[in-house]
Design an enzyme around this catalytic site. Structure first.
Site, PDB file in Angstrom:
ATOM      1  N   ASP A 472     -13.831  -8.809  -3.855  1.00  0.00           N
ATOM      2  CA  ASP A 472     -14.230  -7.925  -2.756  1.00  0.00           C
ATOM      3  C   ASP A 472     -13.026  -7.796  -1.821  1.00  0.00           C
ATOM      4  O   ASP A 472     -12.464  -8.795  -1.373  1.00  0.00           O
ATOM      5  CB  ASP A 472     -15.429  -8.551  -2.016  1.00  0.00           C
ATOM      6  CG  ASP A 472     -15.996  -7.609  -0.978  1.00  0.00           C
ATOM      7  OD1 ASP A 472     -17.104  -7.115  -1.183  1.00  0.00           O
ATOM      8  OD2 ASP A 472     -15.323  -7.373   0.042  1.00  0.00           O
ATOM      9  N   ASN A 480     -10.622   1.983   6.366  1.00  0.00           N
ATOM     10  CA  ASN A 480     -11.334   3.261   6.537  1.00  0.00           C
ATOM     11  C   ASN A 480     -11.282   3.723   7.987  1.00  0.00           C
ATOM     12  O   ASN A 480     -10.968   4.880   8.267  1.00  0.00           O
ATOM     13  CB  ASN A 480     -12.808   3.091   6.157  1.00  0.00           C
ATOM     14  CG  ASN A 480     -13.043   3.370   4.696  1.00  0.00           C
ATOM     15  OD1 ASN A 480     -12.248   4.022   4.052  1.00  0.00           O
ATOM     16  ND2 ASN A 480     -14.140   2.850   4.171  1.00  0.00           N
ATOM     17  N   HIS A 485     -11.125   7.786   5.493  1.00  0.00           N
ATOM     18  CA  HIS A 485     -11.846   7.500   4.250  1.00  0.00           C
ATOM     19  C   HIS A 485     -10.944   7.709   3.021  1.00  0.00           C
ATOM     20  O   HIS A 485     -10.998   6.954   2.050  1.00  0.00           O
ATOM     21  CB  HIS A 485     -13.077   8.399   4.194  1.00  0.00           C
ATOM     22  CG  HIS A 485     -14.071   7.959   3.190  1.00  0.00           C
ATOM     23  ND1 HIS A 485     -14.996   6.972   3.443  1.00  0.00           N
ATOM     24  CD2 HIS A 485     -14.282   8.362   1.917  1.00  0.00           C
ATOM     25  CE1 HIS A 485     -15.729   6.803   2.381  1.00  0.00           C
ATOM     26  NE2 HIS A 485     -15.331   7.627   1.430  1.00  0.00           N
ATOM     27  N   ASP A 489     -10.156   5.284  -0.082  1.00  0.00           N
ATOM     28  CA  ASP A 489     -10.259   5.623  -1.507  1.00  0.00           C
ATOM     29  C   ASP A 489      -8.948   5.296  -2.225  1.00  0.00           C
ATOM     30  O   ASP A 489      -8.937   4.720  -3.320  1.00  0.00           O
ATOM     31  CB  ASP A 489     -10.558   7.119  -1.687  1.00  0.00           C
ATOM     32  CG  ASP A 489     -12.029   7.414  -1.460  1.00  0.00           C
ATOM     33  OD1 ASP A 489     -12.767   6.477  -1.146  1.00  0.00           O
ATOM     34  OD2 ASP A 489     -12.422   8.585  -1.601  1.00  0.00           O
ATOM     35  N   ARG A 504      -4.795  -9.154 -19.293  1.00  0.00           N
ATOM     36  CA  ARG A 504      -4.573  -9.163 -20.750  1.00  0.00           C
ATOM     37  C   ARG A 504      -5.422  -8.031 -21.342  1.00  0.00           C
ATOM     38  O   ARG A 504      -6.410  -7.621 -20.724  1.00  0.00           O
ATOM     39  CB  ARG A 504      -5.037 -10.489 -21.364  1.00  0.00           C
ATOM     40  CG  ARG A 504      -4.388 -11.708 -20.781  1.00  0.00           C
ATOM     41  CD  ARG A 504      -5.066 -12.964 -21.301  1.00  0.00           C
ATOM     42  NE  ARG A 504      -6.507 -12.922 -21.079  1.00  0.00           N
ATOM     43  CZ  ARG A 504      -7.360 -13.807 -21.542  1.00  0.00           C
ATOM     44  NH1 ARG A 504      -6.936 -14.819 -22.271  1.00  0.00           N
ATOM     45  NH2 ARG A 504      -8.647 -13.707 -21.301  1.00  0.00           N
ATOM     46  N   GLU A 515     -16.409  -1.632  -2.387  1.00  0.00           N
ATOM     47  CA  GLU A 515     -15.086  -2.246  -2.549  1.00  0.00           C
ATOM     48  C   GLU A 515     -15.187  -3.519  -3.374  1.00  0.00           C
ATOM     49  O   GLU A 515     -14.401  -4.431  -3.231  1.00  0.00           O
ATOM     50  CB  GLU A 515     -14.443  -2.465  -1.179  1.00  0.00           C
ATOM     51  CG  GLU A 515     -14.899  -3.671  -0.388  1.00  0.00           C
ATOM     52  CD  GLU A 515     -16.264  -3.530   0.275  1.00  0.00           C
ATOM     53  OE1 GLU A 515     -17.085  -2.738  -0.205  1.00  0.00           O
ATOM     54  OE2 GLU A 515     -16.506  -4.238   1.258  1.00  0.00           O
ATOM     55  N   ARG A 535      -2.889 -15.350  -9.457  1.00  0.00           N
ATOM     56  CA  ARG A 535      -1.732 -14.524  -9.851  1.00  0.00           C
ATOM     57  C   ARG A 535      -1.948 -13.070  -9.409  1.00  0.00           C
ATOM     58  O   ARG A 535      -1.047 -12.428  -8.894  1.00  0.00           O
ATOM     59  CB  ARG A 535      -1.558 -14.561 -11.368  1.00  0.00           C
ATOM     60  CG  ARG A 535      -0.432 -15.473 -11.803  1.00  0.00           C
ATOM     61  CD  ARG A 535       0.001 -15.204 -13.229  1.00  0.00           C
ATOM     62  NE  ARG A 535      -1.026 -14.940 -14.196  1.00  0.00           N
ATOM     63  CZ  ARG A 535      -1.714 -15.855 -14.849  1.00  0.00           C
ATOM     64  NH1 ARG A 535      -1.484 -17.140 -14.614  1.00  0.00           N
ATOM     65  NH2 ARG A 535      -2.617 -15.526 -15.728  1.00  0.00           N
TER      66      ARG A 535
HETATM   67  N1  GTP Z   1     -13.152   4.886   1.429  1.00  0.00           N
HETATM   68  C1  GTP Z   1     -14.218   4.324   0.871  1.00  0.00           C
HETATM   69  N2  GTP Z   1     -14.957   3.450   1.582  1.00  0.00           N
HETATM   70  C2  GTP Z   1     -16.023   2.872   1.004  1.00  0.00           C
HETATM   71  C3  GTP Z   1     -16.377   3.161  -0.334  1.00  0.00           C
HETATM   72  N3  GTP Z   1     -17.479   2.428  -0.641  1.00  0.00           N
HETATM   73  C4  GTP Z   1     -17.785   1.690   0.464  1.00  0.00           C
HETATM   74  N4  GTP Z   1     -16.898   1.949   1.452  1.00  0.00           N
HETATM   75  C5  GTP Z   1     -16.841   1.376   2.809  1.00  0.00           C
HETATM   76  O1  GTP Z   1     -16.398   0.045   2.728  1.00  0.00           O
HETATM   77  C6  GTP Z   1     -16.774  -0.642   3.929  1.00  0.00           C
HETATM   78  C7  GTP Z   1     -17.172  -2.056   3.588  1.00  0.00           C
HETATM   79  O2  GTP Z   1     -17.325  -2.715   4.785  1.00  0.00           O
HETATM   80  P1  GTP Z   1     -17.871  -4.189   4.912  1.00  0.00           P
HETATM   81  O3  GTP Z   1     -18.975  -4.413   3.913  1.00  0.00           O
HETATM   82  O4  GTP Z   1     -18.187  -4.432   6.357  1.00  0.00           O
HETATM   83  O5  GTP Z   1     -16.697  -5.095   4.420  1.00  0.00           O
HETATM   84  P2  GTP Z   1     -15.226  -5.369   4.972  1.00  0.00           P
HETATM   85  O6  GTP Z   1     -14.814  -4.535   6.111  1.00  0.00           O
HETATM   86  O7  GTP Z   1     -14.360  -5.313   3.768  1.00  0.00           O
HETATM   87  O8  GTP Z   1     -15.347  -6.849   5.485  1.00  0.00           O
HETATM   88  P3  GTP Z   1     -15.266  -8.168   4.608  1.00  0.00           P
HETATM   89  O9  GTP Z   1     -15.902  -7.867   3.275  1.00  0.00           O
HETATM   90  O10 GTP Z   1     -16.060  -9.187   5.387  1.00  0.00           O
HETATM   91  O11 GTP Z   1     -13.832  -8.519   4.468  1.00  0.00           O
HETATM   92  C8  GTP Z   1     -17.906   0.189   4.551  1.00  0.00           C
HETATM   93  O12 GTP Z   1     -17.413   0.777   5.713  1.00  0.00           O
HETATM   94  C9  GTP Z   1     -18.194   1.267   3.484  1.00  0.00           C
HETATM   95  O13 GTP Z   1     -18.538   2.498   4.081  1.00  0.00           O
HETATM   96  C10 GTP Z   1     -15.606   4.129  -1.048  1.00  0.00           C
HETATM   97  O14 GTP Z   1     -15.840   4.457  -2.214  1.00  0.00           O
HETATM   98  N5  GTP Z   1     -14.529   4.665  -0.410  1.00  0.00           N
END
Ligand code: GTP
Length: 600
Positions: A472, A480, A485, A489, A504, A515, A535
């Site tokens: 993750d 974002n 956005h 992406d 591999r 994400e 790695r």
């Molecule tokens: N650009 C983009 N954003 C996305 C996509 N799918 C999800 N998101 C965004 O990813 C963000 C995930 O945020 P959080 O779940 O708070 O996670 P984070 O900010 O990575 O925080 P941690 O996981 O705690 O490190 C949200 O704002 C979603 O709108 C996508 O396909 N494209």
């Protein structure tokens, strides 16, 4: 003699045995002798579960068999099956005994021999330097393997000119040439007919191994190494007897080449099928959809890379998806066009006939007006008025019919619109049914499920390990929010590209949504998978990502776990997810492994 029953007799006998057997007077020995002398069976020892658990965590899982037994032990401990745990531990111990210890004596003797000989390009200083590097190995097995490889590389280097006398054989002129500096020349020398033939065959074999094999085996480092090793043995074998001794080696080598040729033939057939599919459907692949452009680019990437059966398989599936989606788009589009055309034509026909009706009504009414002006008495007017009435009623009916028909047409247009919206929705949904994620080109959840089933089945059949990781991206929302956005992406695509490039061929990467990404590592235990993920983290920090012309560091947190036979994808992902959560909670940019007994 009957067993003593009196405690003092038992004690006396026990002490006598201590002395005669020269045992140290420990409580354990006393207990054992007491039960032996008294004939009273020892009560069952409680299973030392805590100790075995600690032991199980330390057991090396360095071969698939040991990993299997250690897993069995973990499972038995988890469900409290002491007898199964005992058996697994015993089998694990046997597997240690079964392993042949490395033959250090032979290796050291060969090391000394090669150290003393002088090989072109190997000065004593260079030899010492390589040896020191090898001696830094962390464990005996690695040390043995590396030392063996080093000694082998010395033995395969051509002898330094003037240090060895040329072999006393008809083939000497060719054998003395360093293999890589000149194309070996095949020469049949007629010392005697058989000797000459043998020498010629030997040269042909050397030519094959040293000049032809490296070209054909350029992408097969292991076989290339074997060919070099084998040619060194052929060079050392200077008579018919010695050559015969390596015939077995030759047969084995030939068998492996045959297997490789089989694989290559399969790759070629796969490629041909793929091309055929492409050619057969080229007229359908008229790309007018952004999603399909992306898929085609990914397909080009796959086909542009070195071929393997897995890649061809992947490319074929992608192509089928494209063809499927494109043909659906085309079909829906022409259906919609046809029904709209039909409705429009009906509408125009109707307008035309209505216009005809109203203009003939006007003509008739005008004619009636003329007849009324020309009438001389009231009785003539009566007939005309009747006619006006009839015409007016007829036009009223016609207007009503037209209104109803127009209403019906409008209703049909509405229905057609609703149908088209439904088709679009179904089409959008169908893109979820395909196996790949549109943004990154990685497998999507459905694709992951199929691949997981295949890998889990393979791991079960071969008793191999399968590690599963969930990644993750850290602080993704911030990317974002700060850069938009699109930058988010792009970051997802960037991560997918870097991770893919460092896997591999047998590993699988899928996008799990948002994400989150999933990795399947076949035939890999938890420690190895952990090292692979660390790695990946390193590679990701090296390949920086640009957004708004600024370098952005992308990191991820990961949870990793070993798949247990019979376990579903959901079950294993649940554990990986909990471990990933733990990684996030304890600081991010980390890899946490979930074992049977918790996180490490
Ligand atoms: N650009 C983009 N954003 C996305 C996509 N799918 C999800 N998101 C965004 O990813 C963000 C995930 O945020 P959080 O779940 O708070 O996670 P984070 O900010 O990575 O925080 P941690 O996981 O705690 O490190 C949200 O704002 C979603 O709108 C996508 O396909 N494209």
């Amino acid at each position: 003699m009957p067993a003593p029953t009196q405690p003092s007799d038992i004690a006396r006998e026990v002490l006598r045995l201590f002395a005669s057997r020269r045992l140290p007077p420990t409580p354990d020995n006393f207990r054992t002798l007491y039960h032996e002398v008294s004939g009273i069976p020892a009560p069952d020892e409680p299973f030392p579960e805590k100790f075995v658990r600690t032991l199980a965590r330390q057991l090396p899982r360095d071969t698939s068999e040991r990993a299997r037994l250690a897993r069995l032990l973990d499972q038995a401990l988890a469900v409290g099956k002491a007898d199964v745990a005992r058996q697994a531990l015993a089998e694990y111990y046997d597997s240690l005994k079964a392993e042949r210890p490395p033959a250090w004596n032979e290796l050291i003797a060969e090391l000394l021999r090669q150290w003393e000989s002088r090989q072109a390009g190997w000065t004593v200083a260079r030899k010492r330097e390589s040896l020191e590097r090898v001696l830094a190995a962390s464990d005996p097995q690695t040390l043995h393997a590396r030392l063996q490889a080093l000694v082998r590389s010395w033995s395969q280097a051509p002898a330094e000119p003037g240090t060895t006398s040329p072999p006393d054989m008809p083939v000497q002129a060719v054998a003395a040439k360093p293999a890589e500096t000149a194309a070996p020349e095949v020469r049949l020398v007629a010392a005697s007919e058989t000797g000459g033939l043998l020498a010629g065959l030997r040269e042909l074999l050397l030519l094959t191994l040293e000049s032809i094999a490296p070209v054909f085996l350029a992408d097969q480092p292991e076989l290339t190494r074997d060919a070099a090793e084998f040619s060194a043995s052929v060079r050392r074998a200077q008579d018919a007897g010695a050559l015969q001794a390596i015939a077995k080696q030759l047969r084995k080598f030939a068998y492996r080449l045959e297997m490789l040729a089989g694989d290559r033939a399969e790759v070629h057939t796969g490629l041909l099928n793929l091309l055929r599919l492409l050619l057969e459907n080229i007229d359908q692949i008229v790309i007018d959809d952004q999603w399909l452009h992306g898929q085609m680019d990914t397909l080009r990437d796959i086909v542009g890379n070195p071929t393997s059966l897995r890649m061809i398989d992947d490319a074929e599936r992608r192509l089928k998806e494209i063809i499927f989606k494109q043909s659906q788009l085309k079909h829906n589009h022409s259906e919609a066009q046809r029904s709209l055309k039909k409705m429009l034509a009906g509408f125009v026909d109707h307008l035309a006939s209505f216009a005809d009706t109203t203009s003939s009504y006007h003509d008739r009414i005008e004619e009636c007006a003329d007849r009324i002006s020309a009438a001389r008495d009231i009785s003539e007017i009566g007939g005309v008025l009747d006619e006006v009435m009839r015409e007016t009623l007829a036009i009223r009916d016609e207007a009503r019919r037209s209104r109803d028909e127009l209403r019906a047409t409008r209703e049909r247009v509405r229905e057609a619109e609703a149908q088209m919206a439904e088709m679009q929705r179904a089409l959008d949904e169908s893109s979820h049914l395909v196996r790949h994620d549109q943004l990154t080109g990685l497998l999507n959840r459905r694709g992951l499920e199929e691949t997981f089933d295949k890998e889990a089945g393979r791991a079960r059949r071969h008793h191999n390990t399968l590690s599963v990781a969930l990644l993750d991206i850290d602080n993704f929302k911030k990317i974002n929010d700060t850069h938009g956005h699109q930058a988010g992406d792009d970051a997802l695509v960037h991560l997918a590209r870097i991770v893919r490039a460092n896997l591999r061929p047998q590993d699988t990467l899928a996008r799990h949504g948002g994400e989150e990404f999933i990795l399947l590592y076949p035939d890999t235990d938890l420690d190895q998978a952990h090292a692979a993920l660390v790695r990946l983290q390193r590679e990701l920090t090296r390949a920086f990502f640009l957004a708004d012309d600024k370098k952005i560091l992308i990191t991820f947190s990961a949870g990793i776990t070993a798949w247990n036979p019979g376990e579903t994808l959901d079950a294993v992902l649940k554990r990986a997810d909990a471990a990933m959560y733990e990684a996030k909670e304890t600081g991010k940019n980390k890899v946490v492994a979930a074992g049977m007994g918790g996180f490490t």
